[in-house]
Design an enzyme around this catalytic site. Structure first.
Site, PDB file in Angstrom:
ATOM      1  N   HIS A  59       0.895  -1.561  -0.050  1.00  0.00           N
ATOM      2  CA  HIS A  59      -0.079   0.043  -0.007  1.00  0.00           C
ATOM      3  C   HIS A  59       0.713   1.147   0.242  1.00  0.00           C
ATOM      4  CE1 HIS A  59       0.964   0.908   4.439  1.00  0.00           C
ATOM      5  NE2 HIS A  59       0.682  -0.429   4.745  1.00  0.00           N
ATOM      6  N   CYS A  64       3.406  -4.559   6.887  1.00  0.00           N
ATOM      7  CA  CYS A  64       3.262  -4.414   5.385  1.00  0.00           C
ATOM      8  C   CYS A  64       4.136  -3.738   4.617  1.00  0.00           C
ATOM      9  CB  CYS A  64       1.759  -3.363   5.162  1.00  0.00           C
ATOM     10  SG  CYS A  64       0.389  -3.958   5.866  1.00  0.00           S
TER      11      CYS A  64
END
Length: 493
Positions: free
Chosen positions: A414, A430
């Site tokens: 992301h 992440c």
């Protein structure tokens, strides 16, 4: 069965038989036994026997007998006796047929003159005609020839040349200098084998590993249209091998056409895994979240069109056949200038040690981006699948995931507003990209894309970077809702 250098398992591989190098074939292929003879064993008794049976059923006795006799060359074999019986049966059939014709039309096949008399009469007729032409008329032939012939010394003599065309298959990343050297060397070899012939070699780029580097007689004139270079050598009149490059746009178009095709094929495979079968229309890939397998159908680079046809007509764009058995036959370019494009799924490779992400398809690198990772080794290693494609994803905190996200389950790839974290280990697990980079990556990552996270390993070390990928994006894109308002994502962040 996993083939050598194959990243992904194909459900059809268990039904394939390895014939030659990277060439696999299904036993259900109508040309299976012909391919066995061509690529595996030219003397295979079983293959010749089966082909003989095929011709016998079609009524082609001559071809059937030829293949049955090829079986008899190998002794012993399980098919030797059966082939022998088949030949005897065909001989009896032909004899019976000839006898029935003789009974039905007695005397019809009896020649009026013996063959010897026919030949003698023909020879006498030709001799009489020559005598008339030589000695009768105002200007007999021998006088005419004497008048026309120039008997001077040192006259130039021109011999008619015979062109012998060949095709040389080249790897896509072969440099021009390497192509020139290969063509020059091959032209000299062929000229030695075929003196007094003009050698023509057409260089054609091939993505099929079984053909790379091979030179064969040209049997399909259509290949000359896709040639990127041609070499001509006729040592009787010129000591130079003349090499001319034909299609300077090939290096730009072919990689982009391959990427566009495999982008859609990857999405189709993801759809099939989710629904059990391919969609009736590609429109099923272009839906609102969570069914946004793709953001658009890419342009076909050779023609600049993304129109989709049900059958090949060469007018540009793509062909989609949802009933085809594999992705390569299901979706391909609708253009004559594009060669065969093998299915090489789009996937992501992440090197944690280098803090880099690569989006790859076969030999081509589509994007190479710097990334941020989880603190204290928080980003897990392994293989993941892109499950969610989201624009402006919402998390438990505002602006948690930047402008876009590709969900892999508990983690995601992301965007981030903290660009200082790129290249470092600051996230909760992440994979972070700058907002600009994630937006560039997003439309080229279909739902169902595999993501490989490794400690320090590049499977695509030899891959070739591709430029001008923006030309694949159509001017008019479908209006999709890829920003679900009521969905809260709980990626590690």
């Amino acid at each position: 069965m996993i083939r050598r250098n194959q990243r992904f398992r194909n459900h059809l591989d268990d039904n394939l038989i390895h014939l030659h190098k990277n060439f696999f074939v299904s036993p259900s292929d109508p040309q299976y036994y012909e391919k066995v003879i061509r690529y595996l064993d030219a003397n295979s008794p079983e293959a010749h026997f089966k082909i003989g049976q095929k011709f016998q059923l079609k009524g082609n006795v001559k071809r059937a007998v030829f293949h049955y006799k090829e079986v008899l060359r190998t002794y012993p074999s399980p098919f030797y006796s059966a082939a022998n019986r088949a030949i005897q049966h065909l001989d009896q059939q032909q004899a019976a047929h000839a006898a029935s014709l003789q009974q039905a039309f007695p005397g019809k096949n009896k020649p009026l003159l013996p063959p010897f008399l026919k030949t003698l009469l023909l020879v006498l007729l030709v001799l009489n005609l020559l005598l008339v032409l030589l000695f009768v008329g105002d200007s007999p032939i021998y006088k005419t020839i004497s008048k026309m012939k120039v008997w001077g010394v040192g006259s130039d003599i021109t011999y008619e040349t015979v062109d012998v065309p060949f095709v040389m298959y080249l790897a896509p990343d072969t440099k021009n200098e390497e192509i020139e050297n290969a063509l020059h060397k091959q032209a000299l070899v062929l000229a030695d084998e075929m003196p007094n012939r003009s050698i023509l070699i057409y260089g054609v780029v091939s993505l099929d590993n079984t053909n790379k580097g091979k030179t064969m007689l040209l049997t399909n004139d259509a290949l000359t249209k896709s040639a990127i270079v041609v070499a001509q050598y006729y040592p009787a009149s010129d000591n130079s091998v003349r090499i001319r490059f034909l299609n300077s746009e090939y290096d730009k178009h072919q990689p982009l056409s391959a990427i566009g095709a495999n982008l859609v094929r990857t999405a189709l495979e993801g759809y099939k895994k989710d629904h059990g079968n391919a969609p009736e229309s590609l429109d099923s890939l272009l839906q609102d979240y969570p069914n946004n397998y793709l953001s658009f159908i890419p342009n076909e680079a050779e023609t600049g069109s993304n129109e989709v046809s049900a059958a090949y007509n060469g007018r540009g764009g793509w062909v989609y056949d949802g009933k085809a058995v594999d992705p390569e036959q299901m979706f391909y370019a609708n253009a004559s200038g594009v060669g065969r494009i093998p299915y090489e799924p789009v996937h992501i490779e992440i090197n944690k040690a280098e803090h880099h992400l690569k989006l790859v398809s076969g030999d081509y690198v589509i994007w190479d981006k710097e990334i941020g990772l989880g603190a204290n080794g928080g980003t897990p290693q392994g293989d993941f699948i892109v499950l969610d494609r989201v624009q402006q994803p919402k998390g438990s905190h505002v602006l948690s995931y930047g402008d876009a996200g590709l969900g892999l389950g508990s983690i995601a790839l992301h965007g981030t507003y903290d660009e200082s974290s790129i290249g470092t280990d600051k996230s909760l697990g992440c994979v972070r990209l700058s907002n600009e980079d994630v937006q560039q990556l997003f439309p080229f990552v279909p739902k169902g894309t595999e993501v490989q996270i490794e400690a320090a390993k590049w499977n695509s070390a030899a891959a070739v970077p591709v430029e001008h990928t923006e030309t694949l994006i159509p001017a008019k894109q479908p209006a999709l809702d890829q920003s679900p308002e009521k969905v809260i994502f709980h990626w590690l962040g």
